[in-house]
Motif scaffolding. Structure first.
Motif, PDB file in Angstrom:
ATOM      1  N   GLU A 264      34.113  22.776 -16.487  1.00 56.00           N
ATOM      2  CA  GLU A 264      35.240  21.980 -16.000  1.00 56.00           C
ATOM      3  C   GLU A 264      34.859  21.158 -14.771  1.00 56.00           C
ATOM      4  OE1 GLU A 264      38.922  24.876 -17.505  1.00 56.00           O
ATOM      5  OE2 GLU A 264      38.282  24.877 -15.408  1.00 56.00           O
ATOM      6  N   ALA A 265      34.041  21.762 -13.899  1.00 57.54           N
ATOM      7  CA  ALA A 265      33.590  21.020 -12.721  1.00 57.54           C
ATOM      8  C   ALA A 265      32.728  19.828 -13.123  1.00 57.54           C
ATOM      9  CB  ALA A 265      32.818  21.950 -11.781  1.00 57.54           C
ATOM     10  N   CYS A 266      31.823  20.030 -14.081  1.00 55.58           N
ATOM     11  CA  CYS A 266      30.975  18.938 -14.572  1.00 55.58           C
ATOM     12  C   CYS A 266      31.812  17.838 -15.206  1.00 55.58           C
ATOM     13  CB  CYS A 266      29.957  19.468 -15.577  1.00 55.58           C
ATOM     14  SG  CYS A 266      28.626  20.459 -14.866  1.00 55.58           S
ATOM     15  N   LEU A 267      32.798  18.236 -16.005  1.00 55.16           N
ATOM     16  CA  LEU A 267      33.641  17.242 -16.674  1.00 55.16           C
ATOM     17  C   LEU A 267      34.492  16.470 -15.670  1.00 55.16           C
ATOM     18  CD1 LEU A 267      34.828  19.268 -19.810  1.00 55.16           C
ATOM     19  CD2 LEU A 267      33.320  17.273 -19.804  1.00 55.16           C
ATOM     20  N   ARG A 268      34.980  17.164 -14.667  1.00 55.23           N
ATOM     21  CA  ARG A 268      35.777  16.495 -13.639  1.00 55.23           C
ATOM     22  C   ARG A 268      34.940  15.454 -12.894  1.00 55.23           C
ATOM     23  NH1 ARG A 268      37.872  20.700 -11.698  1.00 55.23           N
ATOM     24  NH2 ARG A 268      36.287  21.151 -10.110  1.00 55.23           N
ATOM     25  N   CYS A 269      33.697  15.814 -12.588  1.00 57.35           N
ATOM     26  CA  CYS A 269      32.802  14.878 -11.907  1.00 57.35           C
ATOM     27  C   CYS A 269      32.441  13.709 -12.818  1.00 57.35           C
ATOM     28  CB  CYS A 269      31.542  15.613 -11.454  1.00 57.35           C
ATOM     29  SG  CYS A 269      30.429  14.607 -10.449  1.00 57.35           S
ATOM     30  N   LEU A 270      32.163  14.008 -14.081  1.00 53.86           N
ATOM     31  CA  LEU A 270      31.864  12.942 -15.047  1.00 53.86           C
ATOM     32  C   LEU A 270      33.041  11.986 -15.184  1.00 53.86           C
ATOM     33  CD1 LEU A 270      30.030  14.984 -17.823  1.00 53.86           C
ATOM     34  CD2 LEU A 270      29.069  13.006 -16.623  1.00 53.86           C
ATOM     35  N   ARG A 271      34.248  12.549 -15.232  1.00 52.36           N
ATOM     36  CA  ARG A 271      35.458  11.715 -15.316  1.00 52.36           C
ATOM     37  C   ARG A 271      35.533  10.755 -14.135  1.00 52.36           C
ATOM     38  NH1 ARG A 271      40.579  13.482 -13.595  1.00 52.36           N
ATOM     39  NH2 ARG A 271      39.348  14.287 -11.848  1.00 52.36           N
ATOM     40  N   THR A 272      35.305  11.294 -12.932  1.00 55.66           N
ATOM     41  CA  THR A 272      35.375  10.470 -11.726  1.00 55.66           C
ATOM     42  C   THR A 272      34.333   9.359 -11.750  1.00 55.66           C
ATOM     43  OG1 THR A 272      36.151  12.392 -10.478  1.00 55.66           O
ATOM     44  CG2 THR A 272      35.322  10.520  -9.209  1.00 55.66           C
ATOM     45  N   VAL A 273      33.141   9.681 -12.226  1.00 59.62           N
ATOM     46  CA  VAL A 273      32.063   8.684 -12.284  1.00 59.62           C
ATOM     47  C   VAL A 273      32.363   7.627 -13.338  1.00 59.62           C
ATOM     48  CG1 VAL A 273      29.620   8.311 -12.814  1.00 59.62           C
ATOM     49  CG2 VAL A 273      30.299  10.254 -11.392  1.00 59.62           C
ATOM     50  N   PHE A 274      32.817   8.046 -14.517  1.00 60.67           N
ATOM     51  CA  PHE A 274      33.001   7.102 -15.621  1.00 60.67           C
ATOM     52  C   PHE A 274      34.215   6.191 -15.452  1.00 60.67           C
ATOM     53  CE2 PHE A 274      30.128   9.624 -18.494  1.00 60.67           C
ATOM     54  CZ  PHE A 274      29.308   8.563 -18.832  1.00 60.67           C
ATOM     55  N   ILE A 275      35.217   6.620 -14.683  1.00 56.88           N
ATOM     56  CA  ILE A 275      36.375   5.731 -14.515  1.00 56.88           C
ATOM     57  C   ILE A 275      36.087   4.628 -13.501  1.00 56.88           C
ATOM     58  CG2 ILE A 275      38.060   7.506 -15.136  1.00 56.88           C
ATOM     59  CD1 ILE A 275      38.735   7.820 -12.197  1.00 56.88           C
ATOM     60  N   SER A 276      34.949   4.708 -12.823  1.00 58.18           N
ATOM     61  CA  SER A 276      34.575   3.649 -11.894  1.00 58.18           C
ATOM     62  C   SER A 276      34.107   2.423 -12.672  1.00 58.18           C
ATOM     63  CB  SER A 276      33.455   4.122 -10.967  1.00 58.18           C
ATOM     64  OG  SER A 276      32.928   3.036 -10.226  1.00 58.18           O
ATOM     65  N   PRO A 277      34.517   1.226 -12.260  1.00 61.08           N
ATOM     66  CA  PRO A 277      34.106   0.003 -12.973  1.00 61.08           C
ATOM     67  C   PRO A 277      32.617  -0.292 -12.860  1.00 61.08           C
ATOM     68  CG  PRO A 277      35.286  -0.551 -10.949  1.00 61.08           C
ATOM     69  CD  PRO A 277      35.426   0.930 -11.124  1.00 61.08           C
ATOM     70  N   VAL A 278      31.915   0.356 -11.936  1.00 62.33           N
ATOM     71  CA  VAL A 278      30.484   0.063 -11.771  1.00 62.33           C
ATOM     72  C   VAL A 278      29.604   0.948 -12.641  1.00 62.33           C
ATOM     73  CG1 VAL A 278      30.863  -0.702  -9.406  1.00 62.33           C
ATOM     74  CG2 VAL A 278      30.152   1.652  -9.806  1.00 62.33           C
ATOM     75  N   THR A 279      30.193   1.910 -13.335  1.00 61.52           N
ATOM     76  CA  THR A 279      29.406   2.815 -14.180  1.00 61.52           C
ATOM     77  C   THR A 279      29.230   2.231 -15.576  1.00 61.52           C
ATOM     78  OG1 THR A 279      30.283   4.730 -12.987  1.00 61.52           O
ATOM     79  CG2 THR A 279      29.235   5.144 -15.113  1.00 61.52           C
ATOM     80  N   PRO A 280      28.012   2.062 -16.066  1.00 58.97           N
ATOM     81  CA  PRO A 280      27.794   1.569 -17.434  1.00 58.97           C
ATOM     82  C   PRO A 280      28.298   2.589 -18.449  1.00 58.97           C
ATOM     83  CG  PRO A 280      25.772   1.453 -16.103  1.00 58.97           C
ATOM     84  CD  PRO A 280      26.732   2.305 -15.352  1.00 58.97           C
ATOM     85  N   VAL A 281      29.300   2.221 -19.229  1.00 62.65           N
ATOM     86  CA  VAL A 281      29.878   3.184 -20.178  1.00 62.65           C
ATOM     87  C   VAL A 281      28.895   3.555 -21.279  1.00 62.65           C
ATOM     88  CG1 VAL A 281      32.221   2.390 -19.725  1.00 62.65           C
ATOM     89  CG2 VAL A 281      30.914   1.345 -21.580  1.00 62.65           C
ATOM     90  N   GLN A 282      27.911   2.713 -21.513  1.00 67.83           N
ATOM     91  CA  GLN A 282      26.957   2.986 -22.579  1.00 67.83           C
ATOM     92  C   GLN A 282      26.178   4.275 -22.331  1.00 67.83           C
ATOM     93  OE1 GLN A 282      27.124   1.128 -25.264  1.00 67.83           O
ATOM     94  NE2 GLN A 282      25.668   2.499 -26.281  1.00 67.83           N
ATOM     95  N   LEU A 283      26.143   4.725 -21.073  1.00 69.15           N
ATOM     96  CA  LEU A 283      25.431   5.965 -20.749  1.00 69.15           C
ATOM     97  C   LEU A 283      26.019   7.165 -21.485  1.00 69.15           C
ATOM     98  CD1 LEU A 283      24.917   5.496 -16.888  1.00 69.15           C
ATOM     99  CD2 LEU A 283      23.189   5.316 -18.697  1.00 69.15           C
ATOM    100  N   LEU A 284      27.286   7.062 -21.888  1.00 68.96           N
ATOM    101  CA  LEU A 284      27.898   8.158 -22.638  1.00 68.96           C
ATOM    102  C   LEU A 284      27.350   8.246 -24.060  1.00 68.96           C
ATOM    103  CD1 LEU A 284      30.153  10.374 -22.458  1.00 68.96           C
ATOM    104  CD2 LEU A 284      31.676   8.708 -23.529  1.00 68.96           C
ATOM    105  N   TYR A 285      26.846   7.141 -24.564  1.00 66.49           N
ATOM    106  CA  TYR A 285      26.446   7.083 -25.975  1.00 66.49           C
ATOM    107  C   TYR A 285      24.931   7.111 -26.167  1.00 66.49           C
ATOM    108  CZ  TYR A 285      31.288   5.478 -26.245  1.00 66.49           C
ATOM    109  OH  TYR A 285      32.654   5.387 -26.132  1.00 66.49           O
ATOM    110  N   THR A 286      24.183   7.216 -25.081  1.00 61.92           N
ATOM    111  CA  THR A 286      22.716   7.176 -25.184  1.00 61.92           C
ATOM    112  C   THR A 286      22.171   8.328 -26.000  1.00 61.92           C
ATOM    113  OG1 THR A 286      22.634   6.109 -23.006  1.00 61.92           O
ATOM    114  CG2 THR A 286      20.587   7.053 -23.845  1.00 61.92           C
ATOM    115  N   ASP A 287      22.635   9.532 -25.702  1.00 61.89           N
ATOM    116  CA  ASP A 287      22.203  10.736 -26.430  1.00 61.89           C
ATOM    117  C   ASP A 287      23.209  11.001 -27.549  1.00 61.89           C
ATOM    118  OD1 ASP A 287      21.625  13.274 -27.374  1.00 61.89           O
ATOM    119  OD2 ASP A 287      21.276  14.139 -25.389  1.00 61.89           O
ATOM    120  N   PRO A 288      22.794  10.953 -28.822  1.00 64.54           N
ATOM    121  CA  PRO A 288      23.737  11.114 -29.938  1.00 64.54           C
ATOM    122  C   PRO A 288      24.375  12.491 -30.030  1.00 64.54           C
ATOM    123  CG  PRO A 288      21.467  11.084 -30.745  1.00 64.54           C
ATOM    124  CD  PRO A 288      21.413  10.708 -29.295  1.00 64.54           C
TER     125      PRO A 288
END
Length: 619
Positions: free
Chosen positions: A124-148
């Motif tokens: 949950e801590a990891c997901l919360r941090c990931l959420r905070t990082v990914f909702i930022s406009p400066v984070t490339p969303v493609q990073l979520l899809y790099t690893d299938p």
């Protein structure tokens, strides 16, 4: 051992204080218990957290390396690892530079790797941090899809707890930006895994699931056709969405549910005459346009309603008589009506800053309402006060500039007919704004847009405007004509269809009692015509026009001389190898002698243009 390495970049060039060095030393202590104490009591509780960075020096970027046992055999190791992630989440809530630094240090792969841990609190801590990082406009969303393997693993974690559901659906919503992203999430079972969350006991979970479906369904037929057949606790998903439109539910839920139903309808999954659209979705969106709603809600409501009814005349008719919608939209252009009307100063300040969005949304809805039905279009025009229409059309002039991001969606919503109707108004201000907006629309537009303008305006109305008694109307009409007659294929196409009338209008203006500015603009139109491949022959075969150009080349006003000289320069241009006949005729008419005199002109622009024209003769 699993190594999670985070590089925290220094964003200030201040000297390291003894206190900050003490923080750093504790992070690097060989005793895990000391590290844990440093993280929990020093880093999280210090003023460094509020600054969003750990200040590590004036010259170097320093690594905070946390060595974590991958097997997590001790409770202390689990706690330490979790607290380290909490620190990262705290830093991620700082500035955009913090986010960039964390992303550059590959924190996203490290956090995704942490999701394989069996400990739920750590996940949950990891997901919360990931959420905070990914909702930022400066984070490339493609990073979520790099690893299938990431998306299917996230899907498997959805059922672990309400928190994992909340964080993961937020991540999906913010990272679903393209049809390809929609397809990836769809193929990995997003609909089946997220649908049960719509009846969760947690409002946050229900809301995030709803937002996720709105993103997945937008302009996606495959997703929408699947959603319409999904059952949730025995009810069709569309029925679940309809229940979320109830007035006693939070506005964000009503609005997002309406968006889901709108997107399913536009994708063809729900008929436009379905009761859930006509009696539920459309009235809900009209309610969202009320002045009692917050600015963001009014903008979103108007834009969604415009999108819903854009292709359907019957929905447009229903909307036009629902809850005084047309009058309601008039308020969008008056907002805020007065400072005293709003007691919340913070809200007033916020709304003033976003008034542009409000007006743009209103125009999309106005245009959508009147895009297919002349009666509705007239009713828009008749019910709104002139001062509102003037303000609204002025706004649209700016929205339709070539560089404006608003141009394409407004064009697609059928605004051309609305603007053409304004040009027939008795009010000079409305005629000016209508033609001005069309002029901006035609600027650097493709042939399709230009053709639509000419078709909707009609040649009779265009030439009626060219004889308008109001100088501002005349100037903007000339500007429209000049923008229509740009690029050679467009010039030749329009002049082949309307050349005779255009040349007659140009002649009348050049002969009439008009201002220098009007005549200069008219000569610029002639210069554009002279730049066409075939259109220039309409000038070369018209001795009256040639004599007028010759007259203005010798005028006392340098602006008129320059514009007339441009006409001749384009006529004698030697790029296609067929200019000799034109050059000979122009020489016989005395243009070469005039050009030669103008090479000695005091005005530098006129002098340079005359010299350029003479070079074409000598080439």
């Amino acid at each position: 051992m699993c190594r999670l390495t985070v590089v925290l970049s220094c964003v200030t060039m201040q000297e390291v204080t003894a206190t900050s060095r003490h923080y750093v030393d504790r992070l690097f202590h060989p005793d895990p218990q000391k590290v844990l104490q440093g993280v929990m009591t020093e880093v999280l509780g210090s003023e460094l957290r509020t600054e969003g960075v750990v200040v590590l020096g004036s010259e170097l970027r320093t690594e905070c390396v946390v060595l974590l046992g991958s097997e997590l055999r001790t409770e202390g190791a689990v706690v330490l690892r979790t607290e380290c992630v909490v620190v990262l989440g705290s830093l991620a809530m700082g500035t955009e530079n913090n986010i960039k630094s964390l992303v550059d240090c590959h924190i996203i792969p490290a956090l995704l790797q942490g999701l394989v841990c069996p400990d739920l609190i750590f996940i949950e801590a990891c997901l919360r941090c990931l959420r905070t990082v990914f909702i930022s406009p400066v984070t490339p969303v493609q990073l979520l899809y790099t690893d299938p393997t990431v998306i299917p693993h996230l899907m498997s974690l959805l059922s672990r707890s309400p928190r994992t559901q909340d964080y993961i659906t937020q991540i999906f919503s913010h990272c679903c930006k393209t049809p390809e992203h929609q397809t990836v999430l769809f193929n990995h079972g997003a609909i089946q895994n997220i649908a049960p969350m719509l009846i969760s006991l947690s409002y946050k979970v229900r809301m995030q699931a709803l937002k996720c479906f709105s993103v997945l369904a937008y302009e996606n037929t495959q997703v929408s056709m699947t959603l319409v057949n999904v059952l949730v606790d025995g009810d069709l998903l569309s029925q679940v969405f309809v229940r979320m439109l109830q007035r006693d539910l939070p506005i964000e839920m009503q609005l997002t549910a309406a968006k889901c139903l709108t997107y399913m309808c536009r994708a063809g999954a729900i008929r436009t005459d379905d009761r859930c659209i006509v009696l539920k979705t459309l009235p809900c969106l009209v309610r969202m346009c009320s002045k009692e709603r917050l600015l963001e809600e009014r903008v979103e409501g108007a834009e969604t309603l415009a999108y819903l009814m854009e292709p359907d005349v019957e929905l447009q008719r229903i909307a036009s008589v629902t809850d005084h919608l047309v009058a309601m939209l008039a308020d969008y252009f008056k907002y805020p009506s007065s400072v005293s009307a709003i007691t919340d100063i913070k809200r007033l300040d916020h709304d003033l800053k976003h008034a542009h969005e409000l007006r743009q949304a209103a125009f999309k809805l106005y245009a959508s309402l009147g895009s297919n039905d002349e009666d509705i279009r007239k009713k828009l025009l008749q019910n709104a006060p002139d001062e509102v229409l003037v303000m609204a059309s002025s706004t649209l002039c700016n929205l339709l500039l070539e560089f404006s991001p608003s141009k394409e969606p407004i064009l697609e919503s059928g605004v051309v007919e609305l603007l053409c109707s304004l040009t027939q108004s008795d009010s000079p201000a409305l005629r000016v704004n209508g033609i001005w907006a069309l002029m901006n629309m035609a600027f650097q537009a493709d042939q399709k847009v230009k053709g639509e303008i000419v078709r909707a305006l009609g040649t009779e109305q265009l030439f009626r405007l060219l004889s308008d008694p109001d100088t501002n109307v005349l100037m903007k009409t000339l500007g429209l004509l000049r923008n229509l007659l740009s690029t050679r294929p467009h010039i030749d196409q329009i002049m082949s269809s309307h050349g005779k009338q255009i040349m007659q209008a140009v002649t009348l203006i050049l002969e009439g009692e008009h201002s220098i500015e009007v005549k200069e603009q008219t000569l610029c139109i002639l210069a554009n015509i002279a730049d066409g491949n075939t259109a220039k022959e309409l000038i070369m075969t018209n001795d009256d026009i040639l004599q007028k150009i010759k007259y203005y080349m010798g005028h006392s006003n340098a602006k008129l001389q320059l514009a007339a000289t441009f006409c001749i320069s384009n006529l004698i241009w030697n790029e296609e190898g067929s200019c000799q006949e034109r050059q000979d005729k122009l020489r016989e008419l005395g243009f070469v002698d005039i050009l030669h005199k103008l090479t000695q002109a005091l005005d530098p622009n006129l002098c340079e243009r005359a010299k350029t024209a003479m070079q074409h003769y000598l080439a």
